[in-house]
Design a protein around this motif. Structure first.
Motif, mmCIF file in Angstrom:
data_model
loop_
_atom_site.group_PDB
_atom_site.id
_atom_site.type_symbol
_atom_site.label_atom_id
_atom_site.label_comp_id
_atom_site.label_asym_id
_atom_site.label_seq_id
_atom_site.Cartn_x
_atom_site.Cartn_y
_atom_site.Cartn_z
ATOM 1 N N THR A 205 11.045 -4.674 -9.481
ATOM 2 C CA THR A 205 11.234 -5.959 -8.799
ATOM 3 C C THR A 205 10.699 -5.993 -7.375
ATOM 4 N N ILE A 206 10.540 -4.851 -6.739
ATOM 5 C CA ILE A 206 10.030 -4.862 -5.359
ATOM 6 C C ILE A 206 8.533 -5.156 -5.376
ATOM 7 N N PRO A 207 7.941 -5.552 -4.254
ATOM 8 C CA PRO A 207 6.496 -5.823 -4.212
ATOM 9 C C PRO A 207 5.684 -4.634 -4.714
ATOM 10 N N LEU A 208 4.598 -4.945 -5.400
ATOM 11 C CA LEU A 208 3.775 -3.897 -6.006
ATOM 12 C C LEU A 208 3.316 -2.866 -4.983
ATOM 13 N N ALA A 209 2.823 -3.331 -3.860
ATOM 14 C CA ALA A 209 2.302 -2.399 -2.852
ATOM 15 C C ALA A 209 3.387 -1.458 -2.355
ATOM 16 N N GLU A 210 4.602 -1.963 -2.244
ATOM 17 C CA GLU A 210 5.714 -1.127 -1.794
ATOM 18 C C GLU A 210 6.022 -0.035 -2.808
ATOM 19 N N ALA A 211 6.030 -0.406 -4.096
ATOM 20 C CA ALA A 211 6.303 0.585 -5.144
ATOM 21 C C ALA A 211 5.201 1.633 -5.201
ATOM 22 N N ALA A 212 3.935 1.189 -5.146
ATOM 23 C CA ALA A 212 2.818 2.130 -5.191
ATOM 24 C C ALA A 212 2.834 3.073 -3.995
ATOM 25 N N GLN A 213 3.156 2.536 -2.817
ATOM 26 C CA GLN A 213 3.165 3.351 -1.608
ATOM 27 C C GLN A 213 4.278 4.407 -1.639
ATOM 28 N N GLU A 214 5.386 4.088 -2.281
ATOM 29 C CA GLU A 214 6.468 5.056 -2.407
ATOM 30 C C GLU A 214 6.016 6.278 -3.212
ATOM 31 N N VAL A 215 5.097 6.053 -4.133
ATOM 32 C CA VAL A 215 4.567 7.162 -4.937
ATOM 33 C C VAL A 215 3.448 7.880 -4.196
ATOM 34 N N GLN A 216 2.517 7.131 -3.643
ATOM 35 C CA GLN A 216 1.286 7.695 -3.109
ATOM 36 C C GLN A 216 1.398 8.225 -1.686
ATOM 37 N N ARG A 217 2.260 7.594 -0.876
ATOM 38 C CA ARG A 217 2.374 7.978 0.530
ATOM 39 C C ARG A 217 1.015 7.914 1.223
ATOM 40 N N SER A 218 0.320 6.814 0.985
ATOM 41 C CA SER A 218 -1.034 6.648 1.504
ATOM 42 C C SER A 218 -1.015 6.195 2.957
ATOM 43 N N ALA A 219 -2.126 6.438 3.643
ATOM 44 C CA ALA A 219 -2.247 5.984 5.031
ATOM 45 C C ALA A 219 -2.394 4.466 5.102
ATOM 46 N N GLY A 220 -2.835 3.854 4.002
ATOM 47 C CA GLY A 220 -3.016 2.405 3.977
ATOM 48 C C GLY A 220 -2.355 1.789 2.762
ATOM 49 N N GLY A 221 -1.045 1.848 2.695
ATOM 50 C CA GLY A 221 -0.327 1.362 1.520
ATOM 51 C C GLY A 221 -0.494 -0.116 1.244
ATOM 52 N N TYR A 222 -0.864 -0.890 2.265
ATOM 53 C CA TYR A 222 -1.089 -2.323 2.099
ATOM 54 C C TYR A 222 -2.251 -2.617 1.156
ATOM 55 N N ALA A 223 -3.148 -1.647 0.937
ATOM 56 C CA ALA A 223 -4.386 -1.882 0.189
ATOM 57 C C ALA A 223 -4.165 -2.049 -1.311
ATOM 58 N N TYR A 224 -2.990 -1.739 -1.829
ATOM 59 C CA TYR A 224 -2.765 -1.842 -3.271
ATOM 60 C C TYR A 224 -2.572 -3.288 -3.720
ATOM 61 N N ALA A 225 -1.990 -4.107 -2.869
ATOM 62 C CA ALA A 225 -1.631 -5.473 -3.250
ATOM 63 C C ALA A 225 -2.798 -6.324 -3.748
ATOM 64 N N PRO A 226 -3.988 -6.268 -3.118
ATOM 65 C CA PRO A 226 -5.082 -7.132 -3.585
ATOM 66 C C PRO A 226 -5.538 -6.869 -5.012
ATOM 67 N N HIS A 227 -5.146 -5.750 -5.589
ATOM 68 C CA HIS A 227 -5.568 -5.418 -6.952
ATOM 69 C C HIS A 227 -4.590 -5.897 -8.015
ATOM 70 N N GLU A 228 -3.536 -6.571 -7.605
ATOM 71 C CA GLU A 228 -2.488 -6.927 -8.573
ATOM 72 C C GLU A 228 -2.987 -7.865 -9.665
ATOM 73 N N SER A 229 -3.796 -8.839 -9.319
ATOM 74 C CA SER A 229 -4.279 -9.799 -10.334
ATOM 75 C C SER A 229 -5.121 -9.106 -11.398
ATOM 76 N N ASP A 230 -6.044 -8.257 -10.966
ATOM 77 C CA ASP A 230 -6.871 -7.519 -11.926
ATOM 78 C C ASP A 230 -6.008 -6.565 -12.753
ATOM 79 N N ALA A 231 -5.021 -5.958 -12.109
ATOM 80 C CA ALA A 231 -4.138 -5.030 -12.812
ATOM 81 C C ALA A 231 -3.356 -5.745 -13.915
#
Length: 273
Positions: free
Chosen positions: A143-169
């Motif tokens: 239920t949380i925003p996609l980018a937040e969930a992905a960042q919790e796993v990846q611990r990336s320097a730019g966790g905001y970058a996952y969100a733009p891919h949601e539509s294609d995903a």
């Protein structure tokens, strides 16, 4: 001074004009029917009510593997969407043998960060399992925003970058999980001098499918279409030219851009050849 043309000259001119038109029409018809000299590259098209995406063969194979691993772990489609968005950002859905520092693989996981050995991480089945094992530990990941969930796993320097891919995903998830039937179509140039027998090729395809999916028994139409999509995505690798399920057939035909009705209508087995 007025020029005068004889009837013979006029007749010749008309004949020449008619011949020129006829030759032009004939050449146009021949060119229209002729097949292109350049053979296009192998490619896949994913088409769902949410939109369409073009993929190369490796991207389709990775997408199919992620969906199969998720099905084996009985995860919801939301988990698949998060995985696709992450992989699109990290590797463009390719199994990369390089990256930032010691990052490799589909999700750019690092041996130094405890994801496994480099050889293990380069196995998409292994790396996807590791991704999902971490994702399900994220509180409220559904239920949380996609980018937040992905960042919790990846611990990336730019966790905001996952969100733009949601539509294609979401398009990929609808197709490769089998929720939208007949949505994955691929084409590849047929290999010359194929040595393995059809039985051997289809047998190896089923064995590799089982690595990702586990039990390959078809218990629902959705699971059947997941297997069918996986088979089409891996058709080039295993020399498959035809995949059939639930009264529809995919063929490795350059002129066909969709599944065609026909074949066995049963929902208990995906036919490979």
């Amino acid at each position: 001074m007025r020029l005068r043309f004889s009837r013979g000259v006029f007749t010749i001119a008309v004949i020449v004009l008619v011949l020129a038109v006829g030759i032009s029409v004939g050449l146009y018809a021949l060119l229209k029917k002729a097949k292109p000299l350049a053979v296009p590259d192998a490619s896949c098209l994913v088409r769902t009510p949410q939109g369409s995406l073009g993929l190369d063969i490796e991207q389709a194979q990775v997408s199919a593997t992620i969906a199969a691993v998720a099905a084996r772990r009985r995860l919801p489609e939301r988990a698949v969407v998060i995985a696709y968005a992450t992989a699109l950002q990290e590797s463009k859905l390719r199994n990369l043998d390089h990256g930032d520092r010691d990052s490799v693989g589909v999700f750019q996981q690092r041996e130094s960060q405890g994801w496994g050995t480099q050889k293990q991480i380069m196995d998409p089945v292994y790396s996807t399992n590791k991704f999902f094992a971490a994702l399900v530990k994220v509180k409220n990941y559904r239920t949380i925003p996609l980018a937040e969930a992905a960042q919790e796993v990846q611990r990336s320097a730019g966790g905001y970058a996952y969100a733009p891919h949601e539509s294609d995903a979401k398009i990929l998830a609808a197709a490769f999980t089998g929720r939208v039937p007949r949505s994955v179509h691929c084409w590849y140039p047929p290999a010359k001098g194929q040595t393995a027998t059809p039985v051997a090729r289809t047998g190896e395809a089923r064995r590799q499918l089982a690595r990702a999916l586990g039990d390959t028994t078809i218990t629902s139409k959705r699971r059947g279409w997941l297997i069918a999509a996986w088979s089409v995505a891996h058709a080039r690798e295993y020399g498959l030219s035809r995949v059939g399920f639930s009264g529809a057939t995919w063929s490795n035909d350059l002129e066909a851009d969709d599944w065609r009705s026909g074949g066995k209508a049963g929902d208990r087995r995906v036919e490979l050849s």
